[in-house]
Enzyme design. Sequence first.
Site, PDB file in Angstrom:
ATOM      1  CD  GLU A  50      39.225  26.521  39.942  1.00  0.00           C
ATOM      2  OE1 GLU A  50      39.859  27.372  40.479  1.00  0.00           O
ATOM      3  OE2 GLU A  50      39.512  25.241  39.823  1.00  0.00           O
ATOM      4  CG  ASP A  75      41.779  29.068  32.443  1.00  0.00           C
ATOM      5  OD1 ASP A  75      42.087  29.617  31.249  1.00  0.00           O
ATOM      6  OD2 ASP A  75      41.699  29.474  33.493  1.00  0.00           O
ATOM      7  CG  ASP A 124      42.112  40.857  33.940  1.00  0.00           C
ATOM      8  OD1 ASP A 124      41.910  41.678  34.451  1.00  0.00           O
ATOM      9  OD2 ASP A 124      42.673  40.793  32.831  1.00  0.00           O
ATOM     10  CE  LYS A 128      43.820  50.201  30.839  1.00  0.00           C
ATOM     11  NZ  LYS A 128      44.679  50.048  29.523  1.00  0.00           N
ATOM     12  CG  ASP A 160      44.393  39.991  43.870  1.00  0.00           C
ATOM     13  OD1 ASP A 160      43.563  39.430  42.756  1.00  0.00           O
ATOM     14  OD2 ASP A 160      45.290  40.717  43.428  1.00  0.00           O
TER      15      ASP A 160
END
Length: 225
Positions: A50, A75, A124, A128, A160
């Site tokens: 993950e 992470d 994220d 940009k 999302d």
Amino acid sequence: MGKNKLARFAENKILPNVYQPTREEALEGSELKGKWHSEVFKNENPIVLELGCGKGEYTVGLAKAFPQKNFIGIDIKGARFWFGAKEAVENNLKNAAFLRTQIELVDYFFAENEVDEIWITFPDPQIKYRRTKHRLTHPDFLARYQRILKPGGIIHLKTDSEFLHGYTLGYLQGAGHEIITAHHDIYGALEYEPGTPLLREVRTYYEELFSAKGKTITYIKFRLK
């Protein structure tokens, strides 16, 4: 830095399922590369990653549901995945581990064909243009994943971000990769890929936040060619 965060960092150092190498150690050659089966899990079961695991909801949720597989949450923010690591220890989940490192170093920690499956959960989107190369589905990242995945290994993207969903679909189609299934709204859809484990049943912390704000949750399941 808050006391709670410091306490989590301290406990991560002694949790048996947490691995926190330095960047220098990774670049010099991780001792775990190619040895996750033998040194960490002590079995030959499939390995599932993950990426950007946050609090580790998928790592722990899938580990509970599929004891015949090994799961590793990755992470850079150890104070977040402490929650998942702690839960895994308290529930005696021997098939769940956590690795603190940057995602761009993932191929320094895993050998060729060592990984069976990858989940990318709510990264994220790096909207940009100058941040394009930081998207976790950018071709450079996909090349890293392909180096460690077994042939036919599956990647899941749950987000999302309609932007990231569209960007990823567009790239995959253009590059000739295999899109197994794609949904623009997994909770609004009447049906979804039945072979996808716990797609609706496990919700991350961020997923709950986004859903509460009325955001749709998208999903892509694909293979790299």
